[in-house]
Design a protein around this motif. Structure first.
Motif, PDB file in Angstrom:
ATOM      1  N   UNK A 180       0.798  -1.224   0.000  1.00 49.69           N
ATOM      2  CA  UNK A 180       0.000   0.000   0.000  1.00 49.69           C
ATOM      3  C   UNK A 180       0.829   1.271   0.000  1.00 49.69           C
ATOM      4  N   UNK A 181       2.128   1.151   0.242  1.00 49.16           N
ATOM      5  CA  UNK A 181       2.994   2.328   0.205  1.00 49.16           C
ATOM      6  C   UNK A 181       3.247   2.710  -1.243  1.00 49.16           C
ATOM      7  N   UNK A 182       3.221   3.993  -1.514  1.00 41.55           N
ATOM      8  CA  UNK A 182       3.388   4.479  -2.878  1.00 41.55           C
ATOM      9  C   UNK A 182       4.719   4.019  -3.465  1.00 41.55           C
ATOM     10  N   UNK A 183       4.674   3.455  -4.648  1.00 41.58           N
ATOM     11  CA  UNK A 183       5.897   2.970  -5.303  1.00 41.58           C
ATOM     12  C   UNK A 183       6.825   4.117  -5.685  1.00 41.58           C
ATOM     13  N   UNK A 184       6.263   5.330  -5.853  1.00 42.54           N
ATOM     14  CA  UNK A 184       7.104   6.479  -6.194  1.00 42.54           C
ATOM     15  C   UNK A 184       8.121   6.778  -5.093  1.00 42.54           C
ATOM     16  N   UNK A 185       7.751   6.492  -3.854  1.00 44.25           N
ATOM     17  CA  UNK A 185       8.678   6.742  -2.749  1.00 44.25           C
ATOM     18  C   UNK A 185       9.860   5.781  -2.822  1.00 44.25           C
ATOM     19  N   UNK A 186       9.604   4.535  -3.187  1.00 44.59           N
ATOM     20  CA  UNK A 186      10.697   3.583  -3.359  1.00 44.59           C
ATOM     21  C   UNK A 186      11.593   3.990  -4.530  1.00 44.59           C
ATOM     22  N   UNK A 187      10.974   4.434  -5.615  1.00 47.45           N
ATOM     23  CA  UNK A 187      11.754   4.872  -6.777  1.00 47.45           C
ATOM     24  C   UNK A 187      12.608   6.092  -6.444  1.00 47.45           C
ATOM     25  N   UNK A 188      12.045   7.007  -5.661  1.00 48.56           N
ATOM     26  CA  UNK A 188      12.809   8.202  -5.272  1.00 48.56           C
ATOM     27  C   UNK A 188      14.004   7.816  -4.406  1.00 48.56           C
ATOM     28  N   UNK A 189      13.828   6.842  -3.532  1.00 48.63           N
ATOM     29  CA  UNK A 189      14.936   6.393  -2.702  1.00 48.63           C
ATOM     30  C   UNK A 189      16.046   5.762  -3.518  1.00 48.63           C
ATOM     31  N   UNK A 190      15.678   4.987  -4.522  1.00 48.38           N
ATOM     32  CA  UNK A 190      16.704   4.376  -5.374  1.00 48.38           C
ATOM     33  C   UNK A 190      17.411   5.419  -6.220  1.00 48.38           C
ATOM     34  N   UNK A 191      16.684   6.440  -6.655  1.00 48.20           N
ATOM     35  CA  UNK A 191      17.316   7.512  -7.427  1.00 48.20           C
ATOM     36  C   UNK A 191      18.336   8.263  -6.567  1.00 48.20           C
ATOM     37  N   UNK A 192      18.021   8.396  -5.286  1.00 49.00           N
ATOM     38  CA  UNK A 192      18.954   9.080  -4.367  1.00 49.00           C
ATOM     39  C   UNK A 192      20.123   8.200  -3.960  1.00 49.00           C
ATOM     40  N   UNK A 193      20.196   6.970  -4.451  1.00 44.09           N
ATOM     41  CA  UNK A 193      21.341   6.113  -4.195  1.00 44.09           C
ATOM     42  C   UNK A 193      21.136   5.045  -3.151  1.00 44.09           C
ATOM     43  N   UNK A 194      19.925   4.857  -2.675  1.00 46.80           N
ATOM     44  CA  UNK A 194      19.666   3.818  -1.678  1.00 46.80           C
ATOM     45  C   UNK A 194      19.650   2.442  -2.326  1.00 46.80           C
ATOM     46  N   UNK A 195      20.235   1.501  -1.645  1.00 47.43           N
ATOM     47  CA  UNK A 195      20.127   0.111  -2.084  1.00 47.43           C
ATOM     48  C   UNK A 195      18.771  -0.441  -1.660  1.00 47.43           C
ATOM     49  N   UNK A 196      18.527  -1.708  -2.011  1.00 41.57           N
ATOM     50  CA  UNK A 196      17.257  -2.306  -1.616  1.00 41.57           C
ATOM     51  C   UNK A 196      17.146  -2.381  -0.096  1.00 41.57           C
ATOM     52  N   UNK A 197      18.265  -2.665   0.575  1.00 41.28           N
ATOM     53  CA  UNK A 197      18.256  -2.683   2.029  1.00 41.28           C
ATOM     54  C   UNK A 197      18.028  -1.289   2.598  1.00 41.28           C
ATOM     55  N   UNK A 198      18.592  -0.272   1.956  1.00 43.32           N
ATOM     56  CA  UNK A 198      18.377   1.097   2.396  1.00 43.32           C
ATOM     57  C   UNK A 198      16.939   1.540   2.225  1.00 43.32           C
ATOM     58  N   UNK A 199      16.328   1.146   1.121  1.00 46.77           N
ATOM     59  CA  UNK A 199      14.917   1.472   0.902  1.00 46.77           C
ATOM     60  C   UNK A 199      14.055   0.806   1.964  1.00 46.77           C
ATOM     61  N   UNK A 200      14.400  -0.428   2.281  1.00 46.03           N
ATOM     62  CA  UNK A 200      13.627  -1.162   3.292  1.00 46.03           C
ATOM     63  C   UNK A 200      13.757  -0.530   4.670  1.00 46.03           C
ATOM     64  N   UNK A 201      14.986  -0.190   5.068  1.00 43.02           N
ATOM     65  CA  UNK A 201      15.210   0.309   6.426  1.00 43.02           C
ATOM     66  C   UNK A 201      14.870   1.781   6.588  1.00 43.02           C
ATOM     67  N   UNK A 202      15.020   2.584   5.538  1.00 44.57           N
ATOM     68  CA  UNK A 202      14.837   4.029   5.659  1.00 44.57           C
ATOM     69  C   UNK A 202      13.474   4.515   5.187  1.00 44.57           C
TER      70      UNK A 202
END
Length: 289
Positions: free
Chosen positions: A162-184
């Protein structure tokens, strides 16, 4: 006017029903407290309802002097805290992985999890697995096998989706790994469901005793609920109450009531504080888009 009266009447009726429901839950605890604090003559005659008769605190003096009950309390606190942390770690990582559309084979994994709703592991195979892994007669046997629950995984997975996928995409664009997206990103926004799973698992872990009866052999590793079960079911309370020093000062029923309250009090004391964080997490989670 009739419609307005109905709208005003509904909150009153609804509130009254909840008050009655709360009283039915509180009444047994109040009764146990009254029995444990009454004189033996009134407790034996079953004349105690919701107020002590012949005030007597010998039950709690006896309980506090029992060395094994403090050991069991420490074991229960340990497996509840650590077991809840293990549950959250396993459940959140698996649920997050299943919520990602690019995970290979996630449908088959999810189907396998759903199967456990219908077919649970029998006792003997479960015991053989625990013994084969070398966890028998250790506290790991009380925490690891029940760390993952299919219902919790599905609930947390649905929340992650239910969390917006755009937020995950923005995190990856900022350089977050999959673990970073999960934890942050995923975990902070999922505070409501994390708090809910933690509450449910902690209460279930605190109240469980059957696993300890099966896997634990050492008396020093028995949790508080097993000790309570032995005193009530196996009539060990009668042996304690009938000792020479305590004869006439308390009865087995008084001792059972006191120990039941002793085992229930910690989770009752901690629950309001956990509930506060749960409500706070729900408010934070409601702000996500």
């Amino acid at each position: 006017m009739p419609v307005q009266k109905k709208l005003r009447l509904f909150p009153l009726v609804n509130g009254a029903m909840f008050v009655v429901l709360c009283l039915t839950m509180i009444a047994p605890i109040v009764h146990l407290a009254a029995v444990s604090l009454s004189a033996p003559v009134y407790a034996n005659a079953k004349l105690v309802a919701f107020w002590p008769k012949g005030f007597n605190v010998e039950v709690y003096r006896t309980i506090f002097a029992m060395g094994n009950i403090w050991k069991s309390l420490g074991v229960s606190v340990y497996i509840t805290v650590l077991g809840t942390l293990i549950c959250l770690a396993f459940t959140s990582t698996l649920a997050y992985s299943l919520s990602r559309p690019k995970m290979r084979g996630r449908r088959w994994v999810l189907r396998g999890i759903i199967v456990t709703f219908v077919f649970s592991a029998p006792l003997i195979p479960n015991y053989l697995v625990v013994r084969g892994l070398g966890m028998e007669n250790t506290l790991w046997a009380l925490m690891i096998p029940g760390a993952l629950n299919a219902f919790n995984v599905i609930i947390m997975k649905t929340f992650f989706q239910g969390i917006s996928s755009e937020m995950f995409d923005a995190g990856k664009i900022d350089g977050c790994s999959e673990l970073g997206v999960f934890s942050r990103i995923a975990l902070p926004l999922s505070a409501p469901v994390v708090a809910t799973v933690a509450l449910f698992h902690a209460v279930g872990q605190w109240n469980s005793y059957f696993s300890a009866l099966i896997f634990i052999r050492s008396k020093d590793l028995l949790p508080l609920q097993v000790l309570l079960r032995n005193l009530i079911v196996e009539e060990q309370a009668s042996n304690v109450a009938n000792t020479t020093e305590l004869a006439g000062l308390l009865t087995p029923e008084m001792l059972k009531a006191g120990i039941t309250l002793f085992a229930t009090a910690p989770i009752l004391i901690v629950y309001p504080f956990l509930q506060k964080y749960f409500v706070k997490g729900a408010m934070v989670g409601s702000l996500k888009e």
